[in-house]
Scaffold this motif. Structure first.
Motif, PDB file in Angstrom:
ATOM      1  N   VAL A   1     -31.157  19.400  60.330  1.00 55.68           N
ATOM      2  CA  VAL A   1     -29.892  18.769  59.971  1.00 55.68           C
ATOM      3  C   VAL A   1     -28.754  19.532  60.643  1.00 55.68           C
ATOM      4  CG1 VAL A   1     -29.680  20.150  57.858  1.00 55.68           C
ATOM      5  CG2 VAL A   1     -28.414  17.998  58.081  1.00 55.68           C
ATOM      6  N   VAL A   2     -27.773  18.791  61.140  1.00 55.53           N
ATOM      7  CA  VAL A   2     -26.587  19.378  61.753  1.00 55.53           C
ATOM      8  C   VAL A   2     -25.394  19.059  60.865  1.00 55.53           C
ATOM      9  CG1 VAL A   2     -25.034  19.358  63.745  1.00 55.53           C
ATOM     10  CG2 VAL A   2     -27.509  19.191  64.084  1.00 55.53           C
ATOM     11  N   ARG A   3     -24.598  20.076  60.559  1.00 56.61           N
ATOM     12  CA  ARG A   3     -23.402  19.900  59.739  1.00 56.61           C
ATOM     13  C   ARG A   3     -22.188  20.386  60.530  1.00 56.61           C
ATOM     14  NH1 ARG A   3     -27.081  22.652  56.328  1.00 56.61           N
ATOM     15  NH2 ARG A   3     -28.064  21.271  54.776  1.00 56.61           N
ATOM     16  N   LEU A   4     -21.110  19.612  60.473  1.00 59.58           N
ATOM     17  CA  LEU A   4     -19.861  19.978  61.127  1.00 59.58           C
ATOM     18  C   LEU A   4     -18.732  19.832  60.125  1.00 59.58           C
ATOM     19  CD1 LEU A   4     -18.045  20.632  63.569  1.00 59.58           C
ATOM     20  CD2 LEU A   4     -18.034  18.183  64.098  1.00 59.58           C
TER      21      LEU A   4
ATOM     22  N   LEU B   1     -25.444  15.188  60.067  1.00 59.70           N
ATOM     23  CA  LEU B   1     -26.345  14.432  60.936  1.00 59.70           C
ATOM     24  C   LEU B   1     -27.777  14.867  60.637  1.00 59.70           C
ATOM     25  CD1 LEU B   1     -23.571  15.230  62.633  1.00 59.70           C
ATOM     26  CD2 LEU B   1     -24.730  13.962  64.433  1.00 59.70           C
ATOM     27  N   PRO B   2     -28.489  14.118  59.794  1.00 59.75           N
ATOM     28  CA  PRO B   2     -29.848  14.502  59.425  1.00 59.75           C
ATOM     29  C   PRO B   2     -30.919  14.057  60.413  1.00 59.75           C
ATOM     30  CG  PRO B   2     -29.194  12.574  58.190  1.00 59.75           C
ATOM     31  CD  PRO B   2     -28.019  12.961  59.039  1.00 59.75           C
TER      32      PRO B   2
ATOM     33  N   ILE C   1     -25.637   9.225  60.565  1.00 61.58           N
ATOM     34  CA  ILE C   1     -24.507  10.126  60.397  1.00 61.58           C
ATOM     35  C   ILE C   1     -23.741   9.748  59.145  1.00 61.58           C
ATOM     36  CG2 ILE C   1     -23.047   8.690  61.885  1.00 61.58           C
ATOM     37  CD1 ILE C   1     -21.590  11.257  62.723  1.00 61.58           C
ATOM     38  N   ALA C   2     -23.309  10.740  58.388  1.00 59.17           N
ATOM     39  CA  ALA C   2     -22.462  10.533  57.222  1.00 59.17           C
ATOM     40  C   ALA C   2     -21.292  11.486  57.328  1.00 59.17           C
ATOM     41  CB  ALA C   2     -23.237  10.784  55.931  1.00 59.17           C
ATOM     42  N   GLY C   3     -20.110  11.028  56.911  1.00 58.72           N
ATOM     43  CA  GLY C   3     -18.974  11.919  57.043  1.00 58.72           C
ATOM     44  C   GLY C   3     -17.737  11.403  56.343  1.00 58.72           C
ATOM     45  N   ARG C   4     -16.755  12.292  56.281  1.00 55.65           N
ATOM     46  CA  ARG C   4     -15.476  11.948  55.684  1.00 55.65           C
ATOM     47  C   ARG C   4     -14.377  12.677  56.436  1.00 55.65           C
ATOM     48  NH1 ARG C   4     -11.539  13.229  51.935  1.00 55.65           N
ATOM     49  NH2 ARG C   4     -10.834  11.464  50.657  1.00 55.65           N
ATOM     50  N   VAL C   5     -13.261  11.994  56.700  1.00 52.50           N
ATOM     51  CA  VAL C   5     -12.107  12.565  57.390  1.00 52.50           C
ATOM     52  C   VAL C   5     -10.866  12.262  56.568  1.00 52.50           C
ATOM     53  CG1 VAL C   5     -10.712  12.558  59.491  1.00 52.50           C
ATOM     54  CG2 VAL C   5     -13.183  12.221  59.641  1.00 52.50           C
TER      55      VAL C   5
ATOM     56  N   LEU D   1     -19.927  24.824  62.506  1.00 45.47           N
ATOM     57  CA  LEU D   1     -21.024  24.006  63.009  1.00 45.47           C
ATOM     58  C   LEU D   1     -22.329  24.710  62.690  1.00 45.47           C
ATOM     59  CD1 LEU D   1     -22.097  21.610  64.729  1.00 45.47           C
ATOM     60  CD2 LEU D   1     -21.841  23.089  66.737  1.00 45.47           C
ATOM     61  N   GLU D   2     -23.246  23.989  62.053  1.00 39.69           N
ATOM     62  CA  GLU D   2     -24.508  24.599  61.640  1.00 39.69           C
ATOM     63  C   GLU D   2     -25.673  23.673  61.960  1.00 39.69           C
ATOM     64  OE1 GLU D   2     -25.431  26.954  57.735  1.00 39.69           O
ATOM     65  OE2 GLU D   2     -25.890  24.850  57.365  1.00 39.69           O
TER      66      GLU D   2
END
Length: 267
Positions: A206-209, A237-238, A242-246, A195-196
């Motif tokens: 920006v948050v990155r997980l 999460l800018p 939210i953008a993501g991939r699972v 988590l950053e």
């Protein structure tokens, strides 16, 4: 007494007072007790106000802190120094640490914190064990922070060894979990986590997980019914959405006469 300080037996103290300043070297045993709080340890104190040494103040030793029955024990070091370019820097190091706090235990605690006129940079790592039935967590946790805007590489002698950090330019705060296992009422989840929270080039946040090597096991307490393996995820999460991939491999097991398996992907 609330605080006692005694010179360590068998050691020699050095005090030199001159027109240039004070040079002091002393080994002491400290004991503090007040209001349910106790601190004990042996500390080496070095002080030089003459300017002859780049290190003005240095403290190093092994300390034990107890607060209402909760305990923290570690090798510690503190250093106030002047760098080659004349800037001031403070370094605080921790090694061989352990913590007992109710149902929370931690060992292999180590870290280094560096404070300069530009900001703060530091790392901290520990192996955690949290047990409070029916819930438990184990794994290695690592923290990293750099608010300076430049890369920072430092080291400090602590407890007979060295702790170091080598961080890229910030500012950011990063939390990493390695081999983290969470068990709740017999259901288990294992994986790595990062988590950053960082500042972008344009000054935004920006948050990155990220999750890797995720394994999930669900059952009825006597057998496993559903598994997830090779799980990965990335979320960004800018601040505007939210953008993501699972992704991962899902399998239905332990159900007589029924088999189901496949790869799951979601964007």
């Amino acid at each position: 007494p609330v605080l006692t300080a005694r010179q360590v037996t068998g050691t020699t103290a050095e005090v030199v007072l001159s027109a240039a300043g004070l040079v002091l070297s002393l080994d002491v045993s400290l004991a503090l007790a007040a209001g349910g709080v106790s601190v004990t340890g042996d500390v080496s104190i070095d002080l030089d106000t003459t300017g002859a040494s780049p290190i003005a103040v240095a403290l190093a030793g092994h300390a034990r802190v107890a607060v209402l029955g909760q305990e923290l024990e570690a090798d510690v070091a503190f250093e106030q120094a002047t760098t080659a370019d004349g800037a001031g820097v403070v370094r605080i190091g921790l090694a061989n640490g352990s913590l007992a706090l109710g149902g929370l235990g931690a060992d292999q605690i180590s870290g280094l914190l560096v404070l300069t006129g530009s900001g703060v940079a530091g790392t901290l790592s520990a192996t955690l064990q949290v047990a409070s039935a029916p819930f438990s967590v184990t794994g290695t946790i690592r923290l990293a922070v750099n608010t300076t805007g430049v890369a920072v590489a430092e080291e400090l002698v602590v407890g007979g060894g060295r702790v170091s950090l080598d961080l890229p330019a910030g500012p950011y705060l990063r939390v990493e979990g390695v081999g983290v296992t969470v068990v709740v009422a017999g259901q288990s989840l294992r994986g790595n986590l990062l988590l950053e929270n960082a500042t972008t080039d344009d000054g935004g946040s920006v948050v990155r997980l990220a999750l890797t090597s995720v394994q999930l096991s669900l059952g009825d307490g006597t057998r496993t019914l559903l598994t997830l393996t090779d799980g990965t995820a990335l979320f960004v999460l800018p601040g505007t959405g939210i953008a993501g991939r699972v992704s991962g491999t899902v399998a239905l097991v332990g159900v007589p006469g029924l088999t189901l398996a496949g790869t799951l992907g979601l964007e």
